[in-house]
Structure formats: C-alpha cells, structure tokens
Design an enzyme around this catalytic site. Sequence first.
Site, short mmCIF file in Angstrom:
data_model
loop_
_atom_site.label_atom_id
_atom_site.label_comp_id
_atom_site.label_asym_id
_atom_site.label_seq_id
_atom_site.Cartn_x
_atom_site.Cartn_y
_atom_site.Cartn_z
CG HIS A 1 -3.96 -45.69 3.06
ND1 HIS A 1 -2.77 -44.83 2.64
CD2 HIS A 1 -4.92 -44.88 3.31
CE1 HIS A 1 -3.11 -43.54 2.59
NE2 HIS A 1 -4.52 -43.65 2.72
N GLY A 2 -1.29 -46.76 5.90
CA GLY A 2 0.03 -46.34 5.97
C GLY A 2 0.02 -45.15 7.10
#
Length: 161
Positions: free
Chosen positions: A17-18
Amino acid sequence: MANPNILLTRIDNRLIHGQVGVTWVNHLGANLVVVANDKVAEDEVQQNLMDMVLPDVIQTRFFTLQKTIDIIHKASPKQKIFLVVRDVKDALSLKENGVPIEYLNIGNMHYEEGKKQISSTVSVDKEDIEAFKKLDELGVKLDLRGVPNEKGKNIMELLEK
C-alpha cells in the site's frame, strides 16, 4: 536447484500500500513483488489496487500460500523478489514448507481485541508469539521496522517484556 532470490520477506497486514510498498521495493532493488495471501489471490479488485501503487517496471504476482510453496523454487535468478505476507502465521507456514525465508521484516500487525501492542505498528497474541518463537528457532532473522531507514528492533526482545 538454486534458491529463489528472495531479497526480503515482509509482514504487513495491508500487504502492498502507498509509500511503504514503493519505499521497500526501491530500497531493495526488487523487480518482482510476490503477495502470498489466499484471499487476495482470488480478489482482482485488491490486486488492481496494489498494482496501481507500484511503478510499472515492477512485476507482481498474487499467489495462494500453497502456490507460493509449489512454485517459488522455479523463480529465475533474475527475479529479485520482495515477498509480502499478511501475518506471522503465513510466514511460518511458508518457511516450514520449504520457502527459503532467512530474514523477516515485521512491518505492520494491527491491533485487535486480545492482542498486546509491542510497538507503534505491531500487536501480537499468543499464537503470533508462538509463531515468532518457531521462526526464531528455525534461524530466521526477525527485524521489526516500518520503513527501511528506521533502526530495526529485534522482536524477540520486545516479546519478552
């Protein structure tokens, strides 16, 4: 048969994620991210969301735990693998079934009812602690850190508090 070139295995309940995913990939110089997770292996929406986070030059594979165990040894030496699992029990299962995990980065294990918080990002219950102890006995280096430039902590010391 040569061992697959696994640069790092990371536990993160959010998987990729991210910034975190990208930061680790860049830091390691990985060109392949393998997400070993039974649910995500069957969830295209989740896969697409994770793909979007990573640069186009990075390949991704979303495998069940069993498929990871079955095919990781067929990886080409050119594949520099960043292996991501959701929890410590999955990491132990891979290790016990022949996936050559030498080094385990513990990134994120979120707090739930009945878990004890041992760092700002990691909470464990009895089963988790047992799994970490087994990995430790199997000689896996256990390193707790969120991002590469943090100083790593030895999770075994935190578990004893």
